[in-house]
Motif scaffolding. Structure first.
Motif, short mmCIF file in Angstrom:
data_model
loop_
_atom_site.label_atom_id
_atom_site.label_comp_id
_atom_site.label_asym_id
_atom_site.label_seq_id
_atom_site.Cartn_x
_atom_site.Cartn_y
_atom_site.Cartn_z
N PHE A 69 0.86 -1.09 -0.03
CA PHE A 69 0.03 -0.09 0.01
C PHE A 69 0.96 1.38 -0.05
CE2 PHE A 69 -3.04 2.98 1.38
CZ PHE A 69 -4.36 2.64 0.74
N TRP A 70 1.45 1.60 -1.06
CA TRP A 70 2.02 2.76 -1.37
C TRP A 70 2.16 3.15 -2.85
CZ3 TRP A 70 6.08 1.91 -4.89
CH2 TRP A 70 6.52 0.65 -5.15
N ALA A 128 -1.08 12.99 -10.89
CA ALA A 128 -1.05 11.59 -11.03
C ALA A 128 -0.84 10.85 -9.94
CB ALA A 128 -0.36 11.11 -12.20
N VAL A 129 -1.31 9.78 -9.48
CA VAL A 129 -1.09 8.94 -8.42
C VAL A 129 -1.01 7.43 -8.86
CG1 VAL A 129 -1.56 7.99 -6.38
CG2 VAL A 129 -2.01 10.46 -6.70
N GLY A 185 -0.69 -1.81 -10.36
CA GLY A 185 -0.85 -1.25 -11.67
C GLY A 185 -1.94 -0.37 -12.04
N ASN A 186 -2.31 0.55 -10.87
CA ASN A 186 -3.42 1.37 -11.02
C ASN A 186 -2.84 2.92 -11.14
OD1 ASN A 186 -5.55 -0.34 -10.82
ND2 ASN A 186 -5.55 -0.47 -8.62
N ALA A 189 -11.45 12.92 -13.94
CA ALA A 189 -10.52 12.11 -13.17
C ALA A 189 -10.71 10.79 -14.08
CB ALA A 189 -10.89 12.18 -11.81
N TRP A 190 -9.48 10.07 -13.91
CA TRP A 190 -9.36 8.84 -14.55
C TRP A 190 -8.67 7.68 -13.65
CZ3 TRP A 190 -8.80 13.61 -16.69
CH2 TRP A 190 -9.58 13.93 -17.85
N LEU A 191 -9.05 6.51 -13.74
CA LEU A 191 -8.31 5.35 -13.38
C LEU A 191 -8.06 4.54 -14.59
CD1 LEU A 191 -7.32 3.38 -11.20
CD2 LEU A 191 -9.49 2.60 -10.99
N ASN A 192 -6.83 4.35 -14.97
CA ASN A 192 -6.17 3.57 -15.99
C ASN A 192 -7.02 3.94 -17.23
OD1 ASN A 192 -4.56 2.14 -14.37
ND2 ASN A 192 -5.95 0.67 -13.85
#
Length: 284
Positions: free
Chosen positions: A101-102, A118-119, A125-126, A135-138
């Protein structure tokens, strides 16, 4: 004023920067590594933090020369109107111990407002990202959601840590924490403020609360959360004046869309108000 096109361009650079050190960081994760300490035994740093920040800093300054990069490990460098807030490993204690969890956090601000970020969670792999359009996830649009009733909700927080006991006393700190434990269906303390906020943005948890954040911890994730429909409530905690940009405040409550959590807000504001009052007394 930042244009939409500039915001999109800076998001692309932030995404590239956040993923730049993926392979070296994954190679270092769960390996034998030396651990150093900064302020105290709760403040961990490794050579991987330092090496990642050096590489990310160089990449950003090359890609956007009109920049200042503010990093957790090496401070500020560069000259320009664009300010980058970089945490090369947010959740270093987890990274050093092998707990997955990092993340890498890269936020971009112009004139005190976050305009892109970006995070990146290399283990899962997220890639979470945001600009002024969303906002987006992958690459897929991200939308926050939360359980309406806090008694059925999941709260993710780092509170309390040793400094909270020092500042507020053991009795009050444990009372605050106990109220949250008794109220929420589930409370988790996994570390990494940036990743916690992104989990709220994704609807994987309902709320997050932090009481010891730095700008590089949250700059990117604040925009990701709010662009996904969540809400961010900054806390001054006796450290900054009211009215500073949200991501510059050392504390926060983050809520997923649809959340109404009066107990969490009351406890968080009590902590912040008491520390603000202590600061005023010390200054008198």
């Amino acid at each position: 004023m930042t244009s939409i096109e500039e915001s999109k361009r800076l998001r692309t650079v932030a995404e590239q920067a956040a993923q730049l050190m993926r392979e070296p960081l994954l190679a270092g994760f769960r390996s034998n590594m030396d651990v150093d300490y900064k302020v105290d035994l709760h403040d961990v740093v490794t050579r991987h933090d330092k090496e990642a920040e050096v590489a990310i800093r160089a990449f950003i300054l090359d890609a956007v020369p009109d920049s200042i990069v503010v990093g957790e490990e090496a401070g500020e460098s560069g000259v320009g109107r664009v300010r980058w807030y970089v945490d090369p490993i947010d959740g270093t204690s987890n990274f050093a111990r092998g707990f997955a969890f990092w993340c890498v956090s890269v936020g971009v601000a112009i004139d005190g407002a976050v305009v892109a970020g970006a995070v990146y969670d290399p283990v899962a792999g997220n890639l979470f990202a945001a600009d002024l359009t969303g906002a987006w996830l992958n690459g897929e649009l991200l939308r926050s959601r939360a359980i309406a009733d806090e008694r059925q909700a999941t709260l993710i927080t780092g509170y309390p840590v040793a400094r909270d006991f020092r500042r507020d006393g053991h009795e009050q700190t444990l009372a605050n924490f106990g109220e949250l434990v008794e109220t929420f269906s589930t409370l988790r303390r996994p570390g990494s403020g940036a990743l916690s906020l992104c989990h709220v943005a994704a609807g994987w948890v309902d709320a997050s609360a932090g009481f010891g954040s730095n700008p590089w911890d949250v700059a990117a994730a604040v925009l990701i959360l709010t662009q996904a429909g969540g809400s961010y409530h900054p806390l001054t905690l006796g450290k900054v004046d009211a009215g500073v940009p949200d991501f510059m405040c050392p504390g926060y409550v983050a809520l997923g869309e649809g959340a109404d959590y009066p107990t969490l807000m009351r406890v968080a504001r009590r902590i912040s108000d008491e520390r603000d009052a202590a600061r005023a007394r010390d200054a008198a």
